[in-house]
Design an enzyme around this catalytic site. Structure first.
Site, PDB file in Angstrom:
ATOM      1  N   ARG A 135       1.012  -1.163   0.105  1.00 18.02           N
ATOM      2  CA  ARG A 135       0.086   0.102  -0.054  1.00 18.02           C
ATOM      3  C   ARG A 135       0.815   1.271  -0.039  1.00 18.02           C
ATOM      4  O   ARG A 135       1.672   1.211   0.827  1.00 18.02           O
ATOM      5  CB  ARG A 135      -0.717   0.089   1.270  1.00 18.02           C
ATOM      6  CG  ARG A 135      -1.817   1.115   1.377  1.00 18.02           C
ATOM      7  CD  ARG A 135      -2.771   1.354   2.476  1.00 18.02           C
ATOM      8  NE  ARG A 135      -1.718   1.994   3.579  1.00 18.02           N
ATOM      9  CZ  ARG A 135      -2.655   2.659   4.612  1.00 18.02           C
ATOM     10  NH1 ARG A 135      -3.963   2.612   4.811  1.00 18.02           N
ATOM     11  NH2 ARG A 135      -1.890   3.378   5.395  1.00 18.02           N
ATOM     12  N   TYR A 149      -0.716  11.562   5.275  1.00 16.66           N
ATOM     13  CA  TYR A 149      -2.070  11.080   6.012  1.00 16.66           C
ATOM     14  C   TYR A 149      -2.186   9.622   6.179  1.00 16.66           C
ATOM     15  O   TYR A 149      -1.684   8.971   5.340  1.00 16.66           O
ATOM     16  CB  TYR A 149      -3.272  11.751   5.241  1.00 16.66           C
ATOM     17  CG  TYR A 149      -3.771  11.058   4.238  1.00 16.66           C
ATOM     18  CD1 TYR A 149      -4.752  10.255   3.959  1.00 16.66           C
ATOM     19  CD2 TYR A 149      -2.943  11.009   2.645  1.00 16.66           C
ATOM     20  CE1 TYR A 149      -5.153   9.455   2.940  1.00 16.66           C
ATOM     21  CE2 TYR A 149      -3.208  10.284   1.572  1.00 16.66           C
ATOM     22  CZ  TYR A 149      -4.365   9.674   1.824  1.00 16.66           C
ATOM     23  OH  TYR A 149      -4.691   8.874   0.617  1.00 16.66           O
ATOM     24  N   ASP A 163      -5.211   4.123  -0.364  1.00 11.52           N
ATOM     25  CA  ASP A 163      -6.131   4.327   0.328  1.00 11.52           C
ATOM     26  C   ASP A 163      -6.435   5.849   0.621  1.00 11.52           C
ATOM     27  O   ASP A 163      -5.542   6.824   1.094  1.00 11.52           O
ATOM     28  CB  ASP A 163      -5.748   3.934   1.970  1.00 11.52           C
ATOM     29  CG  ASP A 163      -6.869   3.772   2.989  1.00 11.52           C
ATOM     30  OD1 ASP A 163      -8.110   4.520   2.545  1.00 11.52           O
ATOM     31  OD2 ASP A 163      -6.782   3.074   4.126  1.00 11.52           O
ATOM     32  N   HIS A 197      -8.833   6.973   2.397  1.00 13.19           N
ATOM     33  CA  HIS A 197      -9.264   7.322   3.620  1.00 13.19           C
ATOM     34  C   HIS A 197     -10.703   8.334   3.539  1.00 13.19           C
ATOM     35  O   HIS A 197     -10.601   9.109   4.192  1.00 13.19           O
ATOM     36  CB  HIS A 197      -8.351   7.770   4.567  1.00 13.19           C
ATOM     37  CG  HIS A 197      -8.056   7.036   5.648  1.00 13.19           C
ATOM     38  ND1 HIS A 197      -8.391   7.468   6.999  1.00 13.19           N
ATOM     39  CD2 HIS A 197      -7.690   5.660   6.026  1.00 13.19           C
ATOM     40  CE1 HIS A 197      -8.086   6.642   7.800  1.00 13.19           C
ATOM     41  NE2 HIS A 197      -7.528   5.535   7.083  1.00 13.19           N
ATOM     42  N   GLU A 214      -8.895   2.449  -2.187  1.00 13.73           N
ATOM     43  CA  GLU A 214      -9.664   1.990  -1.001  1.00 13.73           C
ATOM     44  C   GLU A 214     -10.182   3.138  -0.654  1.00 13.73           C
ATOM     45  O   GLU A 214      -9.757   4.225  -0.223  1.00 13.73           O
ATOM     46  CB  GLU A 214      -8.544   1.409   0.057  1.00 13.73           C
ATOM     47  CG  GLU A 214      -9.180   1.167   1.378  1.00 13.73           C
ATOM     48  CD  GLU A 214      -8.410   0.782   2.463  1.00 13.73           C
ATOM     49  OE1 GLU A 214      -7.097   0.111   1.936  1.00 13.73           O
ATOM     50  OE2 GLU A 214      -8.816   0.749   3.582  1.00 13.73           O
ATOM     51  N   GLU A 222     -13.815  -0.985   6.031  1.00 11.84           N
ATOM     52  CA  GLU A 222     -13.277  -1.103   7.296  1.00 11.84           C
ATOM     53  C   GLU A 222     -14.168  -0.509   8.408  1.00 11.84           C
ATOM     54  O   GLU A 222     -14.044  -0.930   9.524  1.00 11.84           O
ATOM     55  CB  GLU A 222     -11.845  -0.712   7.404  1.00 11.84           C
ATOM     56  CG  GLU A 222     -11.683   0.699   7.124  1.00 11.84           C
ATOM     57  CD  GLU A 222     -10.189   1.303   7.135  1.00 11.84           C
ATOM     58  OE1 GLU A 222      -9.233   0.614   6.249  1.00 11.84           O
ATOM     59  OE2 GLU A 222      -9.759   2.469   7.723  1.00 11.84           O
ATOM     60  N   ARG A 250     -13.687  -4.825   2.943  1.00 13.49           N
ATOM     61  CA  ARG A 250     -12.556  -4.583   4.018  1.00 13.49           C
ATOM     62  C   ARG A 250     -13.051  -4.959   5.354  1.00 13.49           C
ATOM     63  O   ARG A 250     -12.230  -4.452   6.112  1.00 13.49           O
ATOM     64  CB  ARG A 250     -12.192  -3.044   3.742  1.00 13.49           C
ATOM     65  CG  ARG A 250     -11.400  -2.654   2.414  1.00 13.49           C
ATOM     66  CD  ARG A 250      -9.992  -3.284   2.516  1.00 13.49           C
ATOM     67  NE  ARG A 250      -9.135  -2.338   3.394  1.00 13.49           N
ATOM     68  CZ  ARG A 250      -8.445  -2.691   4.285  1.00 13.49           C
ATOM     69  NH1 ARG A 250      -8.133  -4.081   4.264  1.00 13.49           N
ATOM     70  NH2 ARG A 250      -7.880  -2.033   5.050  1.00 13.49           N
ATOM     71  N   GLU A 287      -4.451  -7.546   4.893  1.00 13.57           N
ATOM     72  CA  GLU A 287      -3.682  -6.495   5.359  1.00 13.57           C
ATOM     73  C   GLU A 287      -2.960  -6.845   6.613  1.00 13.57           C
ATOM     74  O   GLU A 287      -3.501  -7.419   7.550  1.00 13.57           O
ATOM     75  CB  GLU A 287      -4.439  -5.145   5.966  1.00 13.57           C
ATOM     76  CG  GLU A 287      -3.680  -4.082   6.298  1.00 13.57           C
ATOM     77  CD  GLU A 287      -4.719  -2.871   6.372  1.00 13.57           C
ATOM     78  OE1 GLU A 287      -4.173  -1.708   6.454  1.00 13.57           O
ATOM     79  OE2 GLU A 287      -5.772  -2.936   6.984  1.00 13.57           O
TER      80      GLU A 287
HETATM   81  C1  CS2 Z   1      -6.206   2.353   7.632  1.00 12.96           C
HETATM   82  C2  CS2 Z   1      -6.412   2.200   9.296  1.00 12.96           C
HETATM   83  O1  CS2 Z   1      -5.373   0.118   7.548  1.00 12.96           O
HETATM   84  C3  CS2 Z   1      -6.150   0.865   6.785  1.00 12.96           C
HETATM   85  O2  CS2 Z   1      -6.687   0.697   5.817  1.00 12.96           O
HETATM   86  O3  CS2 Z   1      -7.262   2.950   7.098  1.00 12.96           O
HETATM   87  O4  CS2 Z   1      -4.972   2.091   9.604  1.00 12.96           O
HETATM   88  C4  CS2 Z   1      -7.264   2.934  10.139  1.00 12.96           C
HETATM   89  O5  CS2 Z   1      -6.773   4.180   9.788  1.00 12.96           O
HETATM   90  C5  CS2 Z   1      -7.163   2.669  11.422  1.00 12.96           C
HETATM   91  O6  CS2 Z   1      -7.688   1.317  11.766  1.00 12.96           O
HETATM   92  C6  CS2 Z   1      -8.208   3.493  12.464  1.00 12.96           C
HETATM   93  O7  CS2 Z   1      -8.052   3.011  13.634  1.00 12.96           O
HETATM   94 MG    MG Z   2      -8.250   1.718   5.273  1.00 15.73          MG
END
Ligand code: CS2
Ligand code: MG
Length: 404
Positions: A147, A159, A212, A214, A238, A264, A285, A341
């Site tokens: 990633r 970030y 990602d 986010h 992602e 996630e 995810r 992951e």
């Molecule tokens: C992130 C995470 O792993 C990922 O893809 O999006 O690190 C996420 O920021 C954290 O789990 C938040 O607690």
């Molecule tokens: Mg993530």
């Protein structure tokens, strides 16, 4: 068989983890992960104050019935606190069932569908030289997929990388309040394709690359980004847009063939309903820890399989070794596995949670200990009590709060 004692262990071996331990009259115990990053104590209280009294005296073998009782019986449904708590119970009961059967959990889930579980690791850097070093370091650890997160010119933080040293809270905040990051979507959209162009030029066409976003983009911005990244052949993009707006993904999908991964922060199948039934994503995810456990995630993955969508369980450092182990068993068993992951944990966290799973040359295996194969050293855990901590928050350059 009866549940005779249940305890909640909150410990911070480098970061906070919440663990549920269920004991039985036959001396068999089970563990489940209930860690919710930044809101840990809410789940600990949900378990101690509201769930433990319901479990005492019940039959630990009745996993589905207990799950339904905790989900439907509360009347108030869904949400990350509730579902992390239910997850811990579900996994602890699967752990007990495996130990009683004398089998590793993946055997109870249908047995291994593959020999080992492929992972991806995180690389990040403020600029290209730093990023390339980080990618090389991950490759040296054997990770078969990477990633890639990059700094954006004009912005202060890289970030979505909470462990980066520059993401530590400002001392002026007394270390207790969230770090504040800055964000400029236009600068990010202009910069990111150049990053991937440079990474492909340096590392060649074969290395699977992930990214990602986010949750930071609108559907239109996400569509533009997906299209701009097509020449660099991403494994996935992602959380390109906050997907509570599931319909928004139709617009993204119409404009790009970059594969999409989402979920996630989701905690029930209903959050995925449109995304899966309309085949708007390629990878789910969801993690065992935040989705209510093994039982519902297995159902979600069967639903996803009907639409050729694969698993990609969330595996950051804030999913504990207990949650990580549960994920690896499911990864090994389901047919529509995509990738796992794996961020690993601190050496101290590995001592608190001794485990049978292994990470070798970029691949995980759950091992063959009965149950999920993780223990807890409560003495070391007690020596590292809870530390107040928050995820960072994010603001646009004019000060407006934005998704982190
Ligand atoms: C992130 C995470 O792993 C990922 O893809 O999006 O690190 C996420 O920021 C954290 O789990 C938040 O607690
Ligand atoms: Mg993530």
């Amino acid at each position: 068989m009866k549940i005779t004692d249940v305890s909640v262990v909150v410990t911070s071996p480098g970061r906070n983890f919440v663990t549920l331990k269920i004991g039985t009259d036959e001396g068999v115990t089970g563990l489940g992960d209930a860690t919710l990053n930044g809101r840990e104590l809410a789940v600990a209280s949900y378990l101690r104050d509201h769930v433990v009294p319901l479990l005492l005296g019940t039959d630990p073998h009745r996993i589905e019935d207990t799950w339904q009782l905790l989900y439907r019986g509360a009347y108030w449904r869904r949400g990350p606190v509730t579902m992390a708590a239910i997850s811990a119970v579900d996994v602890a009961l699967w752990d007990i069932k495996g130990k009683v059967a004398g089998l590793p959990l993946y055997q109870l889930l249908g047995g291994a569908s593959r020999d080992r579980v492929a992972t991806y690791g995180h690389a990040s850097g403020r600029d290209l030289p730093q990023l390339f070093d980080s990618i090389r370091e991950r490759l040296a650890h054997g990770y078969p997929a990477i990633r890639v997160q990059s700094g954006v010119p004009g912005l202060h933080r890289v970030y979505a990388t909470p462990t980066a040293p520059d993401a530590a809270p400002d001392p002026a905040n007394g270390f207790a309040l969230p770090a504040v990051e800055d964000w400029d979507t236009g600068a990010y959209l202009r910069h990111l394709p150049r990053v991937f162009e440079a990474v492909r030029a340096e590392f060649g066409p074969d290395l699977p690359l992930l990214h990602d976003s986010h949750h930071r983009l609108t559907p239109l911005q996400a569509a533009r980004l997906g299209k701009a990244l097509e020449p660099y052949d991403l494994f996935w993009l992602e959380d390109c847009t906050p997907a509570e707006n599931q319909e928004g993904l139709r617009l993204v999908r119409r404009h790009t063939t970059t594969p999409l991964a989402i979920g996630e922060v989701f905690n029930t199948v209903f959050d995925f309903q449109t995304l899966i039934s309309e085949q708007l994503i390629d990878y789910v995810r969801a993690s065992v820890t935040h989705f209510g456990g093994i039982s519902p995630l297995r159902k979600l993955l069967d639903f996803a399989a009907m639409h050729q969508i694969k698993s990609a369980m969330h595996g950051p450092e804030d999913v504990s070794p207990v949650g990580t182990a549960a994920a690896i068993h499911l990864d090994l068993a389901v047919h529509n596995f995509g990738i796992q992951e794996y961020s690993g944990h601190s050496p101290l966290a590995h001592r608190v949670f001794p485990h049978s799973y292994t990470f070798t040359d970029g691949f995980l295996h759950p091992g063959d200990a009965p149950g999920i194969g993780v223990d807890i050293d409560e003495e070391i855990a007690a020596a590292h009590p809870y530390q107040q901590s928050y995820l960072p928050v994010n603001r646009l350059l004019d000060g407006t709060v934005h998704d982190w």
